[in-house]
Design a protein around this motif. Structure first.
Motif, PDB file in Angstrom:
ATOM      1  N   VAL A  92     -16.154 -11.547  12.229  1.00  8.38           N
ATOM      2  CA  VAL A  92     -15.667 -11.485  10.852  1.00  8.38           C
ATOM      3  C   VAL A  92     -14.277 -10.860  10.840  1.00  8.38           C
ATOM      4  N   GLN A  93     -13.370 -11.495  10.114  1.00  7.96           N
ATOM      5  CA  GLN A  93     -12.024 -10.953   9.986  1.00  7.96           C
ATOM      6  C   GLN A  93     -11.526 -11.117   8.561  1.00  7.96           C
ATOM      7  N   LEU A  94     -10.800 -10.117   8.099  1.00 10.76           N
ATOM      8  CA  LEU A  94     -10.121 -10.182   6.812  1.00 10.76           C
ATOM      9  C   LEU A  94      -8.632 -10.098   7.073  1.00 10.76           C
ATOM     10  N   GLN A  95      -7.875 -10.953   6.419  1.00 14.43           N
ATOM     11  CA  GLN A  95      -6.434 -11.011   6.617  1.00 14.43           C
ATOM     12  C   GLN A  95      -5.748 -10.839   5.274  1.00 14.43           C
ATOM     13  N   ALA A  96      -5.061  -9.718   5.114  1.00 19.16           N
ATOM     14  CA  ALA A  96      -4.318  -9.457   3.875  1.00 19.16           C
ATOM     15  C   ALA A  96      -2.878  -9.906   4.038  1.00 19.16           C
ATOM     16  N   SER A  97      -2.322 -10.431   2.967  1.00 16.13           N
ATOM     17  CA  SER A  97      -0.930 -10.871   2.988  1.00 16.13           C
ATOM     18  C   SER A  97      -0.344 -10.779   1.588  1.00 16.13           C
TER      19      SER A  97
ATOM     20  N   TYR B  54     -17.818   0.513   2.289  1.00 12.36           N
ATOM     21  CA  TYR B  54     -17.356  -0.792   2.741  1.00 12.36           C
ATOM     22  C   TYR B  54     -17.494  -0.929   4.249  1.00 12.36           C
ATOM     23  N   ASP B  55     -17.865  -2.127   4.668  1.00 13.21           N
ATOM     24  CA  ASP B  55     -18.265  -2.359   6.054  1.00 13.21           C
ATOM     25  C   ASP B  55     -17.189  -3.027   6.898  1.00 13.21           C
ATOM     26  N   VAL B  56     -16.394  -3.854   6.280  1.00 10.47           N
ATOM     27  CA  VAL B  56     -15.373  -4.599   7.022  1.00 10.47           C
ATOM     28  C   VAL B  56     -14.039  -4.412   6.330  1.00 10.47           C
ATOM     29  N   TRP B  57     -13.006  -4.167   7.122  1.00  8.18           N
ATOM     30  CA  TRP B  57     -11.665  -3.927   6.579  1.00  8.18           C
ATOM     31  C   TRP B  57     -10.657  -4.863   7.221  1.00  8.18           C
ATOM     32  N   GLY B  58      -9.717  -5.312   6.406  1.00  5.62           N
ATOM     33  CA  GLY B  58      -8.602  -6.054   6.949  1.00  5.62           C
ATOM     34  C   GLY B  58      -7.456  -5.117   7.278  1.00  5.62           C
ATOM     35  N   GLN B  59      -6.470  -5.657   7.960  1.00  2.00           N
ATOM     36  CA  GLN B  59      -5.284  -4.841   8.211  1.00  2.00           C
ATOM     37  C   GLN B  59      -4.518  -4.733   6.896  1.00  2.00           C
TER      38      GLN B  59
ATOM     39  N   SER C  22       6.536  -8.170 -10.055  1.00  2.44           N
ATOM     40  CA  SER C  22       5.167  -8.586  -9.754  1.00  2.44           C
ATOM     41  C   SER C  22       5.041  -9.027  -8.304  1.00  2.44           C
ATOM     42  N   LEU C  23       3.841  -8.874  -7.787  1.00  2.00           N
ATOM     43  CA  LEU C  23       3.467  -9.408  -6.482  1.00  2.00           C
ATOM     44  C   LEU C  23       2.022  -9.876  -6.561  1.00  2.00           C
ATOM     45  N   ARG C  24       1.681 -10.828  -5.725  1.00  5.42           N
ATOM     46  CA  ARG C  24       0.287 -11.237  -5.610  1.00  5.42           C
ATOM     47  C   ARG C  24      -0.150 -11.101  -4.158  1.00  5.42           C
ATOM     48  N   LEU C  25      -1.146 -10.283  -3.939  1.00  7.69           N
ATOM     49  CA  LEU C  25      -1.708 -10.113  -2.614  1.00  7.69           C
ATOM     50  C   LEU C  25      -2.886 -11.065  -2.433  1.00  7.69           C
ATOM     51  N   SER C  26      -3.071 -11.522  -1.206  1.00  6.68           N
ATOM     52  CA  SER C  26      -4.199 -12.379  -0.865  1.00  6.68           C
ATOM     53  C   SER C  26      -4.980 -11.762   0.277  1.00  6.68           C
ATOM     54  N   CYS C  27      -6.280 -11.946   0.227  1.00  4.72           N
ATOM     55  CA  CYS C  27      -7.162 -11.505   1.318  1.00  4.72           C
ATOM     56  C   CYS C  27      -8.000 -12.712   1.708  1.00  4.72           C
TER      57      CYS C  27
ATOM     58  N   ASP D  16       3.233   2.752  -7.071  1.00  5.24           N
ATOM     59  CA  ASP D  16       2.346   1.753  -6.480  1.00  5.24           C
ATOM     60  C   ASP D  16       2.696   1.491  -5.011  1.00  5.24           C
ATOM     61  N   THR D  17       3.764   2.069  -4.542  1.00  6.52           N
ATOM     62  CA  THR D  17       4.163   1.895  -3.147  1.00  6.52           C
ATOM     63  C   THR D  17       3.085   2.441  -2.216  1.00  6.52           C
ATOM     64  N   ALA D  18       2.598   1.559  -1.332  1.00 10.80           N
ATOM     65  CA  ALA D  18       1.510   1.940  -0.436  1.00 10.80           C
ATOM     66  C   ALA D  18       1.194   0.771   0.485  1.00 10.80           C
ATOM     67  N   VAL D  19       0.331   1.051   1.445  1.00  7.69           N
ATOM     68  CA  VAL D  19      -0.260  -0.020   2.248  1.00  7.69           C
ATOM     69  C   VAL D  19      -1.566  -0.416   1.573  1.00  7.69           C
ATOM     70  N   TYR D  20      -1.690  -1.696   1.263  1.00  7.74           N
ATOM     71  CA  TYR D  20      -2.859  -2.216   0.572  1.00  7.74           C
ATOM     72  C   TYR D  20      -3.768  -2.932   1.573  1.00  7.74           C
ATOM     73  N   SER D  21      -5.059  -2.614   1.495  1.00  2.73           N
ATOM     74  CA  SER D  21      -6.038  -3.222   2.395  1.00  2.73           C
ATOM     75  C   SER D  21      -7.207  -3.775   1.597  1.00  2.73           C
ATOM     76  N   CYS D  22      -7.770  -4.881   2.085  1.00  3.87           N
ATOM     77  CA  CYS D  22      -8.975  -5.417   1.457  1.00  3.87           C
ATOM     78  C   CYS D  22     -10.192  -5.061   2.306  1.00  3.87           C
ATOM     79  N   ALA D  23     -11.342  -5.011   1.659  1.00  4.03           N
ATOM     80  CA  ALA D  23     -12.560  -4.606   2.351  1.00  4.03           C
ATOM     81  C   ALA D  23     -13.766  -5.265   1.704  1.00  4.03           C
ATOM     82  N   VAL D  24     -14.811  -5.420   2.487  1.00  6.17           N
ATOM     83  CA  VAL D  24     -16.057  -6.055   2.045  1.00  6.17           C
ATOM     84  C   VAL D  24     -17.229  -5.113   2.228  1.00  6.17           C
ATOM     85  N   ASP D  25     -18.088  -5.076   1.216  1.00  2.00           N
ATOM     86  CA  ASP D  25     -19.335  -4.301   1.274  1.00  2.00           C
ATOM     87  C   ASP D  25     -20.493  -5.286   1.376  1.00  2.00           C
ATOM     88  N   TYR D  26     -21.207  -5.267   2.497  1.00  2.00           N
ATOM     89  CA  TYR D  26     -22.309  -6.196   2.699  1.00  2.00           C
ATOM     90  C   TYR D  26     -23.509  -5.908   1.813  1.00  2.00           C
TER      91      TYR D  26
END
Length: 126
Positions: free
Chosen positions: A1-6, A113-118, A16-21, A89-99
């Protein structure tokens, strides 16, 4: 399993910005998904989350009314639309999943949360 944030980048305040995971190896529609952020020298902070049921969302107090989390119908990508950005709002944003979250719940604690993207860096200049 992998999560990819961009989608991170540099933007001026008010922009404005739009992040994707994007996920490989799982479908977001089966789990709760959240965005967290961590600014330099600070603790990780809950930003927004979407439950297994996409009708249930939650937001951190500092972003309510400015950020919107959503999920595509195929369940492969989760988005974070960020409007009226501020320097704080300046920061590193990460996405994560809770199973394990139940259908309508959005956990707000990182340890649930169990899985984290970079992370992807968002820089807002004033």
């Amino acid at each position: 399993v992998q999560l990819q944030a961009s989608g991170g980048g540099s933007v001026q305040a008010g922009g404005s910005l739009r992040l994707s995971c994007a996920a490989s190896g799982l479908k977001f529609s089966r789990y709760a998904t959240a965005w967290f952020r961590q600014a330099a020298g600070q603790e990780r902070e809950f930003v927004a989350g979407i439950a297994r049921s996409a009708t249930s969302t939650d937001y951190g107090d500092s972003v309510k009314g400015r950020f919107t989390i959503s999920r595509d119908n195929a369940g492969n990508t989760v988005y974070l639309q960020m409007d009226n950005l501020k320097s704080e709002d300046t920061a590193v944003y990460s996405c994560a999943v809770d199973y394990n979250a139940i259908v309508f719940r959005v956990p707000t604690v990182p340890t649930e949360y169990d899985v984290w993207g970079q992370g992807t860096l968002v820089t807002v200049s004033s």
